[in-house]
Motif scaffolding. Structure first.
Motif, PDB file in Angstrom:
ATOM      1  N   PHE A 212     -24.231  21.222 -34.539  1.00  0.00           N
ATOM      2  CA  PHE A 212     -23.391  21.331 -33.350  1.00  0.00           C
ATOM      3  C   PHE A 212     -22.496  20.102 -33.190  1.00  0.00           C
ATOM      4  O   PHE A 212     -21.305  20.222 -32.930  1.00  0.00           O
TER       5      PHE A 212
ATOM      6  N   CYS B 154     -19.340  19.729 -35.434  1.00  0.00           N
ATOM      7  CA  CYS B 154     -18.197  20.637 -35.269  1.00  0.00           C
ATOM      8  C   CYS B 154     -16.954  19.895 -34.781  1.00  0.00           C
ATOM      9  O   CYS B 154     -15.833  20.180 -35.233  1.00  0.00           O
TER      10      CYS B 154
ATOM     11  N   ARG C 114     -13.319  28.966 -36.329  1.00  0.00           N
ATOM     12  CA  ARG C 114     -14.486  28.658 -37.166  1.00  0.00           C
ATOM     13  C   ARG C 114     -15.357  27.569 -36.535  1.00  0.00           C
ATOM     14  O   ARG C 114     -16.582  27.742 -36.451  1.00  0.00           O
ATOM     15  N   TYR C 115     -14.749  26.472 -36.105  1.00  0.00           N
ATOM     16  CA  TYR C 115     -15.543  25.314 -35.665  1.00  0.00           C
ATOM     17  C   TYR C 115     -15.666  25.191 -34.137  1.00  0.00           C
ATOM     18  O   TYR C 115     -16.421  24.345 -33.664  1.00  0.00           O
ATOM     19  N   TRP C 116     -14.965  26.028 -33.394  1.00  0.00           N
ATOM     20  CA  TRP C 116     -15.096  25.992 -31.946  1.00  0.00           C
ATOM     21  C   TRP C 116     -15.928  27.156 -31.421  1.00  0.00           C
ATOM     22  O   TRP C 116     -16.459  27.096 -30.309  1.00  0.00           O
ATOM     23  N   PHE C 117     -16.049  28.231 -32.273  1.00  0.00           N
ATOM     24  CA  PHE C 117     -16.804  29.402 -31.824  1.00  0.00           C
ATOM     25  C   PHE C 117     -17.917  29.793 -32.806  1.00  0.00           C
ATOM     26  O   PHE C 117     -19.077  29.906 -32.425  1.00  0.00           O
ATOM     27  N   ILE C 118     -17.556  30.015 -34.096  1.00  0.00           N
ATOM     28  CA  ILE C 118     -18.527  30.585 -35.037  1.00  0.00           C
ATOM     29  C   ILE C 118     -19.649  29.598 -35.349  1.00  0.00           C
ATOM     30  O   ILE C 118     -20.843  29.924 -35.197  1.00  0.00           O
TER      31      ILE C 118
ATOM     32  N   PRO D 141     -20.589  26.744 -33.804  1.00  0.00           N
ATOM     33  CA  PRO D 141     -21.445  26.455 -32.639  1.00  0.00           C
ATOM     34  C   PRO D 141     -22.362  27.614 -32.273  1.00  0.00           C
ATOM     35  O   PRO D 141     -23.495  27.395 -31.830  1.00  0.00           O
ATOM     36  N   PHE D 142     -21.882  28.843 -32.456  1.00  0.00           N
ATOM     37  CA  PHE D 142     -22.735  29.993 -32.167  1.00  0.00           C
ATOM     38  C   PHE D 142     -23.927  30.042 -33.120  1.00  0.00           C
ATOM     39  O   PHE D 142     -25.061  30.318 -32.718  1.00  0.00           O
ATOM     40  N   ILE D 143     -23.683  29.747 -34.405  1.00  0.00           N
ATOM     41  CA  ILE D 143     -24.781  29.696 -35.374  1.00  0.00           C
ATOM     42  C   ILE D 143     -25.764  28.589 -35.016  1.00  0.00           C
ATOM     43  O   ILE D 143     -26.990  28.763 -35.082  1.00  0.00           O
TER      44      ILE D 143
ATOM     45  N   MET E 100     -26.374  27.436 -32.066  1.00  0.00           N
ATOM     46  CA  MET E 100     -27.133  27.852 -30.884  1.00  0.00           C
ATOM     47  C   MET E 100     -28.246  28.825 -31.270  1.00  0.00           C
ATOM     48  O   MET E 100     -29.366  28.756 -30.738  1.00  0.00           O
ATOM     49  N   LEU E 101     -27.953  29.752 -32.198  1.00  0.00           N
ATOM     50  CA  LEU E 101     -28.990  30.684 -32.648  1.00  0.00           C
ATOM     51  C   LEU E 101     -30.148  29.938 -33.311  1.00  0.00           C
ATOM     52  O   LEU E 101     -31.324  30.262 -33.087  1.00  0.00           O
TER      53      LEU E 101
END
Length: 313
Positions: free
Chosen positions: A13, A16, A44-48, A50-52, A54-55
């Motif tokens: 995180f 990113c 890629r680095y602001w949504f995808i 960080p989402f990974i 978080m998971l």
């Protein structure tokens, strides 16, 4: 394990933001493949990513005693490692796709070429391409192809056409034999051997013609005729004798080529006779090892008396 995942999530995180900054300055450094745009960097680095992260963090909440240093470090370098790895994977996948497409296109081209050759043989069209061997071929057809290449190499296309004619006749008779007899029958093998023996005789003649023609390939007969047509006073005796001898060599060579060409015409006629006979009836006769000249005569008898063999079988 859960502690490692917690560290991995935190490290991934926090990495990113630097990659967003790098990507906004130079998208090629932050993206593994085209198109290299700043919008893709943000996605890629602001949504995808960080989402990974978080998971992974949510998964690690089931246990663990806090993030580990190893997880932190792994998360921090994960993007730097995955970018070249993803680039290599994309190159490998693209190369594999290209190989598969090339193989598929080659297979389609070979199939189309085989279809064209088959149709051309049925129509009696010359199809032997000196640039590449026939797709559906056996030893005899390959030998005819090689013989045509040799004749073309010595600048005798008028003789090379016999290779095409023999090819169509041989393929036609062979196709009729395969359609007439069961592949398990000895009759088919014997008949194909007899036809192949005649065709190989013609191949030998073609190769001999190429060897003979090579000897005079550099002789310009038209030039010799023009020189000899001049007045005797304009030409020394020695030159006239040399030109006369050169012209004699050409004439002797052409005579020899005509004799071999006539033998091949006889072989073509014999193959035509055999095709007519096989089309009418089936044959079954034993064949011993025969010489080339005997094979030609035997094939004529084979064509003339085929109905007798068919009636006895």
């Amino acid at each position: 394990m859960f502690s490692f995942l917690q560290g991995l999530a935190y490290g991934l995180f926090f990495s990113c933001l630097p990659w967003v900054m790098i990507g906004l300055i130079n998208p090629r450094m932050a993206l593994p493949s085209a198109p290299f745009t700043r919008l893709r960097v943000l996605i890629r680095y602001w949504f995808i990513v960080p989402f990974i992260a978080m998971l992974i963090w949510l998964t690690s909440l089931w246990g663990g005693f806090g993030p580990t240093l190893g997880g932190w470090l792994t998360g921090l370098v994960a993007i730097a490692v995955t970018i070249p790895a993803e680039r290599a994977w994309r190159r490998w996948r693209l190369a594999r796709t290209e190989r598969q497409r090339a193989a598929h296109q080659a297979a389609l081209a070979a199939q189309a070429q085989a279809t064209l050759e088959r149709e051309a043989r049925e129509q009696g069209i010359a199809v032997l391409d000196p640039a590449r061997p026939p797709v559906e071929s056996d030893a005899v057809i390959l030998a005819l192809w090689e013989a045509k290449k040799r004749l073309l190499a010595v600048e005798r296309p008028d003789l090379a056409i016999q290779s095409d004619r023999l090819y169509t006749r041989y393929a036609h008779v062979d196709g009729m034999l395969r359609g007439k007899f069961d592949p398990r029958e000895l009759t088919l093998e014997r008949s194909q051997g007899l036809v192949g023996e005649v065709a190989r005789t013609a191949v030998d003649n073609l190769n001999t013609m190429a060897s003979i023609a090579r000897g005079v390939v550099g002789v310009d007969a038209d030039y010799v005729h023009r020189r000899l047509s001049q007045e005797p006073v304009q030409m020394p005796t020695e030159e006239r004798l040399a030109l006369t001898r050169r012209l004699t060599l050409v004439e002797e060579t052409e005579q020899r080529l005509r004799e071999l060409s006539a033998r091949n015409e006889a072989a073509i006629t014999a193959l035509d006779d055999a095709a007519v006979a096989v089309a009418a009836v089936e044959t079954d006769r034993p064949q011993a090892s025969v010489a080339a000249d005997q094979a030609l005569a035997d094939l004529r008898r084979f064509a003339e008396k085929a109905h007798h063999y068919g009636r006895d079988s």
